[in-house]
Motif scaffolding. Structure first.
Motif, PDB file in Angstrom:
ATOM      1  N   ASP A   6      18.676  40.351 -15.920  1.00 43.96           N
ATOM      2  CA  ASP A   6      17.752  41.015 -15.211  1.00 43.96           C
ATOM      3  C   ASP A   6      16.618  39.829 -14.829  1.00 43.96           C
ATOM      4  OD1 ASP A   6      18.444  43.524 -15.431  1.00 43.96           O
ATOM      5  OD2 ASP A   6      17.359  43.867 -17.634  1.00 43.96           O
ATOM      6  N   GLU A   7      16.996  38.624 -15.041  1.00 42.96           N
ATOM      7  CA  GLU A   7      15.892  37.639 -14.725  1.00 42.96           C
ATOM      8  C   GLU A   7      15.764  37.313 -13.076  1.00 42.96           C
ATOM      9  OE1 GLU A   7      15.664  32.691 -15.274  1.00 42.96           O
ATOM     10  OE2 GLU A   7      17.454  33.699 -16.101  1.00 42.96           O
ATOM     11  N   GLY A   8      14.783  37.493 -12.763  1.00 42.56           N
ATOM     12  CA  GLY A   8      14.470  37.309 -11.338  1.00 42.56           C
ATOM     13  C   GLY A   8      14.185  38.571 -10.608  1.00 42.56           C
ATOM     14  N   LYS A   9      14.558  39.611 -11.465  1.00 38.76           N
ATOM     15  CA  LYS A   9      14.389  41.081 -10.862  1.00 38.76           C
ATOM     16  C   LYS A   9      13.144  41.790 -11.337  1.00 38.76           C
ATOM     17  CE  LYS A   9      19.417  42.156 -10.686  1.00 38.76           C
ATOM     18  NZ  LYS A   9      20.380  43.186 -11.130  1.00 38.76           N
ATOM     19  N   ILE A  10      12.513  42.441 -10.267  1.00 36.10           N
ATOM     20  CA  ILE A  10      11.127  43.068 -10.341  1.00 36.10           C
ATOM     21  C   ILE A  10      11.483  44.485  -9.986  1.00 36.10           C
ATOM     22  CG2 ILE A  10       8.686  43.212  -9.964  1.00 36.10           C
ATOM     23  CD1 ILE A  10       8.999  40.145  -9.202  1.00 36.10           C
ATOM     24  N   THR A  11      11.226  45.393 -10.889  1.00 42.09           N
ATOM     25  CA  THR A  11      11.215  46.786 -10.571  1.00 42.09           C
ATOM     26  C   THR A  11      10.191  47.593 -10.260  1.00 42.09           C
ATOM     27  OG1 THR A  11      13.220  46.991 -12.265  1.00 42.09           O
ATOM     28  CG2 THR A  11      12.077  49.003 -11.688  1.00 42.09           C
ATOM     29  N   LEU A  12      10.043  47.853  -9.079  1.00 41.43           N
ATOM     30  CA  LEU A  12       8.634  48.648  -8.574  1.00 41.43           C
ATOM     31  C   LEU A  12       8.961  49.737  -7.665  1.00 41.43           C
ATOM     32  CD1 LEU A  12       6.338  45.689  -7.450  1.00 41.43           C
ATOM     33  CD2 LEU A  12       6.231  47.202  -9.483  1.00 41.43           C
ATOM     34  N   SER A  13       8.445  50.714  -7.812  1.00 44.75           N
ATOM     35  CA  SER A  13       8.506  51.910  -6.839  1.00 44.75           C
ATOM     36  C   SER A  13       7.958  51.766  -5.499  1.00 44.75           C
ATOM     37  CB  SER A  13       8.110  53.294  -7.489  1.00 44.75           C
ATOM     38  OG  SER A  13       6.780  53.004  -7.783  1.00 44.75           O
ATOM     39  N   GLN A  14       8.333  52.561  -4.556  1.00 41.63           N
ATOM     40  CA  GLN A  14       7.553  52.530  -3.253  1.00 41.63           C
ATOM     41  C   GLN A  14       6.157  52.821  -3.326  1.00 41.63           C
ATOM     42  OE1 GLN A  14       9.357  51.480  -0.380  1.00 41.63           O
ATOM     43  NE2 GLN A  14       7.242  51.515   0.478  1.00 41.63           N
ATOM     44  N   GLU A  15       5.756  53.638  -4.269  1.00 45.02           N
ATOM     45  CA  GLU A  15       4.413  54.037  -4.273  1.00 45.02           C
ATOM     46  C   GLU A  15       3.528  52.562  -4.964  1.00 45.02           C
ATOM     47  OE1 GLU A  15       6.622  55.790  -5.418  1.00 45.02           O
ATOM     48  OE2 GLU A  15       6.367  57.412  -3.965  1.00 45.02           O
ATOM     49  N   GLN A  16       4.421  51.941  -5.856  1.00 47.31           N
ATOM     50  CA  GLN A  16       3.553  50.777  -6.597  1.00 47.31           C
ATOM     51  C   GLN A  16       3.560  49.560  -5.460  1.00 47.31           C
ATOM     52  OE1 GLN A  16       6.396  50.630  -9.803  1.00 47.31           O
ATOM     53  NE2 GLN A  16       4.803  51.021 -11.255  1.00 47.31           N
ATOM     54  N   ILE A  17       4.240  49.551  -4.848  1.00 41.77           N
ATOM     55  CA  ILE A  17       4.379  48.535  -3.742  1.00 41.77           C
ATOM     56  C   ILE A  17       3.447  48.629  -2.704  1.00 41.77           C
ATOM     57  CG2 ILE A  17       5.511  47.560  -1.864  1.00 41.77           C
ATOM     58  CD1 ILE A  17       8.478  48.195  -3.465  1.00 41.77           C
ATOM     59  N   ALA A  18       3.180  50.012  -2.222  1.00 40.28           N
ATOM     60  CA  ALA A  18       2.055  50.177  -1.332  1.00 40.28           C
ATOM     61  C   ALA A  18       0.693  49.957  -2.062  1.00 40.28           C
ATOM     62  CB  ALA A  18       2.116  51.753  -1.058  1.00 40.28           C
ATOM     63  N   SER A  19       0.534  50.725  -3.408  1.00 33.49           N
ATOM     64  CA  SER A  19      -0.840  50.300  -4.002  1.00 33.49           C
ATOM     65  C   SER A  19      -1.063  48.971  -4.241  1.00 33.49           C
ATOM     66  CB  SER A  19      -0.486  51.051  -5.139  1.00 33.49           C
ATOM     67  OG  SER A  19      -1.981  50.676  -6.148  1.00 33.49           O
ATOM     68  N   ALA A  20      -0.226  48.192  -4.394  1.00 37.80           N
ATOM     69  CA  ALA A  20      -0.324  46.471  -4.639  1.00 37.80           C
ATOM     70  C   ALA A  20      -0.753  45.793  -3.176  1.00 37.80           C
ATOM     71  CB  ALA A  20       0.844  45.774  -5.289  1.00 37.80           C
ATOM     72  N   GLY A  21      -0.564  46.420  -2.016  1.00 32.20           N
ATOM     73  CA  GLY A  21      -0.894  45.969  -0.622  1.00 32.20           C
ATOM     74  C   GLY A  21       0.353  44.947  -0.307  1.00 32.20           C
ATOM     75  N   ILE A  22       1.438  45.122  -0.793  1.00 30.23           N
ATOM     76  CA  ILE A  22       2.724  44.295  -0.578  1.00 30.23           C
ATOM     77  C   ILE A  22       3.342  44.647   0.833  1.00 30.23           C
ATOM     78  CG2 ILE A  22       4.805  43.399  -1.055  1.00 30.23           C
ATOM     79  CD1 ILE A  22       4.138  43.751  -4.026  1.00 30.23           C
ATOM     80  N   GLN A  23       3.133  43.784   1.941  1.00 27.17           N
ATOM     81  CA  GLN A  23       3.802  44.199   3.163  1.00 27.17           C
ATOM     82  C   GLN A  23       5.272  43.623   3.019  1.00 27.17           C
ATOM     83  OE1 GLN A  23       1.071  42.907   6.556  1.00 27.17           O
ATOM     84  NE2 GLN A  23      -0.329  44.298   5.782  1.00 27.17           N
ATOM     85  N   ILE A  24       6.125  44.508   3.794  1.00 22.17           N
ATOM     86  CA  ILE A  24       7.595  43.867   3.925  1.00 22.17           C
ATOM     87  C   ILE A  24       7.973  43.378   5.421  1.00 22.17           C
ATOM     88  CG2 ILE A  24       9.832  44.851   3.366  1.00 22.17           C
ATOM     89  CD1 ILE A  24       8.073  44.823   0.965  1.00 22.17           C
ATOM     90  N   GLY A  25       8.495  42.861   5.545  1.00 22.71           N
ATOM     91  CA  GLY A  25       9.002  42.057   6.759  1.00 22.71           C
ATOM     92  C   GLY A  25      10.231  41.473   6.731  1.00 22.71           C
ATOM     93  N   ARG A  26      10.682  41.100   8.124  1.00 23.26           N
ATOM     94  CA  ARG A  26      11.965  40.129   8.022  1.00 23.26           C
ATOM     95  C   ARG A  26      11.569  38.917   8.560  1.00 23.26           C
ATOM     96  NH1 ARG A  26      16.655  43.100   7.537  1.00 23.26           N
ATOM     97  NH2 ARG A  26      16.324  45.643   8.037  1.00 23.26           N
ATOM     98  N   PRO A  27      12.372  37.892   8.157  1.00 23.41           N
ATOM     99  CA  PRO A  27      12.081  36.647   8.575  1.00 23.41           C
ATOM    100  C   PRO A  27      12.348  36.434  10.308  1.00 23.41           C
ATOM    101  CG  PRO A  27      13.588  36.573   6.717  1.00 23.41           C
ATOM    102  CD  PRO A  27      13.360  37.955   7.070  1.00 23.41           C
ATOM    103  N   THR A  28      11.658  35.372  10.891  1.00 21.92           N
ATOM    104  CA  THR A  28      12.003  35.153  12.090  1.00 21.92           C
ATOM    105  C   THR A  28      12.961  34.151  12.364  1.00 21.92           C
ATOM    106  OG1 THR A  28       9.512  35.452  12.463  1.00 21.92           O
ATOM    107  CG2 THR A  28      10.565  34.609  14.366  1.00 21.92           C
ATOM    108  N   MET A  29      13.539  34.531  13.576  1.00 20.85           N
ATOM    109  CA  MET A  29      14.859  33.453  13.873  1.00 20.85           C
ATOM    110  C   MET A  29      14.585  32.955  15.201  1.00 20.85           C
ATOM    111  SD  MET A  29      17.150  34.086  11.669  1.00 20.85           S
ATOM    112  CE  MET A  29      18.467  33.353  12.147  1.00 20.85           C
ATOM    113  N   GLY A  30      14.828  31.768  15.392  1.00 21.21           N
ATOM    114  CA  GLY A  30      14.679  31.007  16.681  1.00 21.21           C
ATOM    115  C   GLY A  30      13.186  30.125  16.702  1.00 21.21           C
ATOM    116  N   GLY A  31      13.549  29.394  17.610  1.00 23.45           N
ATOM    117  CA  GLY A  31      12.343  28.242  17.934  1.00 23.45           C
ATOM    118  C   GLY A  31      12.052  27.592  16.668  1.00 23.45           C
TER     119      GLY A  31
END
Length: 385
Positions: A41-66
């Motif tokens: 379990d080392e390095g794993k963080i269990t969070l629900s979608q509601e908890q992620i939204a409540s913490a203000g964590i934004q999800i995105g993808r890395p940018t490729m190129g340049g």
């Protein structure tokens, strides 16, 4: 003590020791299993979608190129090709100003009417030259008829033809002078000043009844369907910006994309910076000339087409190593990464190159990742207890 008595005395002690040994072995196996589970379990963080939204964590993808972006202040300017100064070609009194600031005008529409003696002279010369031309044409027709009847010599016909040609030239010249000054303004002593382009009135320098000199500015008309973005780069950064690179323009409540059209080959003599101009679509009218904005300029890099970049806010340090938090079905997984160069301001909109650890297809926490780091620390403390 006989032999049988000794055997019966030792046997319970042996059984007790064996039972203790089996108990210790079972305990060690349980501890080992628990340790292996904790390691898994080392390095794993269990969070629900509601908890992620409540913490203000934004999800995105890395940018490729340049090779990254560079964030810096910029200013909205009118397109030099789409801005025209409307000036008075003659001196006189302004008797009409039909357009005000912000109004749209079409090319050729009258913006101002100027009354002056010079206008009367110009128009008078047009009328006089028109009359002379009509007389010369009439004489030419008469001489042609007389020459055909062998009444008038050819020399008279040539003279009449020359006079008619000169009269036509004088008339065209008089008309040209009036056209250069303006158009008909409704009277012999008035000239109308017209709009050279279609656009919007962005400046009006005179008031009704004001006397102006020749070449005095009356209006400024701008075609604001496209505006320019002016910014200045350090010489070291300018080498990584080329015409065609994209620029993300942001202001309160607005975001748009511009395209670099010019990178100056020379430094500004006073600032010692490199002027850069980008073209920005403004058909919606949301950008104003003179407005300060923030520009995020895409940088070009040789051999960097496959490079992976992430926002600087996505990177945290855990146990001395740089990590990002990759989204999983149950929450997040800590992934160690090897970083390259930082590009831009790491505090606001900057990015960092990831040399290894990510493929560029993952979903990662791009903002408020420090809350995940804190959550990870809580989990490690619980394992230690």
């Amino acid at each position: 003590m006989n032999r049988n008595t000794f055997i019966y005395a030792v046997l319970p002690l042996s059984l007790a020791l064996a039972a203790c040994g089996n108990s210790q072995d079972g305990a060690s196996k349980e501890e080992k299993a628990a340790g292996e589970a904790a390691h898994a379990d080392e390095g794993k963080i269990t969070l629900s979608q509601e908890q992620i939204a409540s913490a203000g964590i934004q999800i995105g993808r890395p940018t490729m190129g340049g090779s990254g972006t560079l964030e810096l202040p910029a200013t909205i300017e009118g397109d030099p090709q789409g801005t025209q100064v409307v000036s008075a070609a003659i001196g006189g009194r302004v008797v009409a100003l039909p357009y005000n600031l912000g109004q749209s005008v079409g090319r050729g529409q009258t913006l101002a009417v100027i009354e002056s003696r010079e206008a009367a002279m110009l128009k008078g010369e047009v009328e006089a030259s028109r009359a002379r031309l009509a007389l010369a044409n009439s004489n030419l027709v008469r001489e042609q008829r007389l020459f055909a009847q062998r009444v008038s010599p050819e020399q008279d016909l040539i003279a009449a033809r020359t006079a008619a040609t000169e009269a036509r030239i004088a008339y065209n010249q008089a008309q040209g002078q009036v056209s250069a000054a303006g158009v008909g303004g409704g009277g012999l002593n008035r000239l109308g000043i017209t709009a050279p382009i279609s656009g919007q009135v962005i400046a009006r320098s005179v008031v009704l009844g004001q006397t102006v000199d020749a070449n005095a500015e009356l209006y400024r008309v701008a075609d604001l369907s496209s505006v320019s973005l002016a910014l200045n780069l350090q010489p070291a950064d300018a080498g990584r910006v080329r015409a065609g690179n994209t620029v993300t323009v942001t202001a309160p409540g607005r975001t748009a994309t511009a395209t670099v059209t010019f990178v100056s080959p020379a430094l500004d003599a006073q600032t010692r910076l490199v002027p850069v101009i980008a073209s920005l679509d403004n058909r919606a009218g949301q950008w104003r000339v003179g407005e300060p904005v923030t520009a995020s300029v895409q940088l070009s890099g040789e051999g960097e087409d496959g490079v992976v970049r992430v926002p600087s806010t996505a990177v945290q340090t855990v146990e001395g190593k740089s990590v990002v938090f990759v989204r999983t079905k149950a929450g997040f997984q800590v992934v160690p990464v090897t970083l390259g160069d930082n590009v831009g301001d790491s505090g606001a909109g900057g990015s960092v190159i990831v040399r290894s650890g990510l493929t560029g297809t993952e979903q990662i926490a791009t903002s408020n990742s420090f809350t995940l780091k804190a959550e990870l620390g809580k989990g490690e403390a619980a394992h230690e207890d």
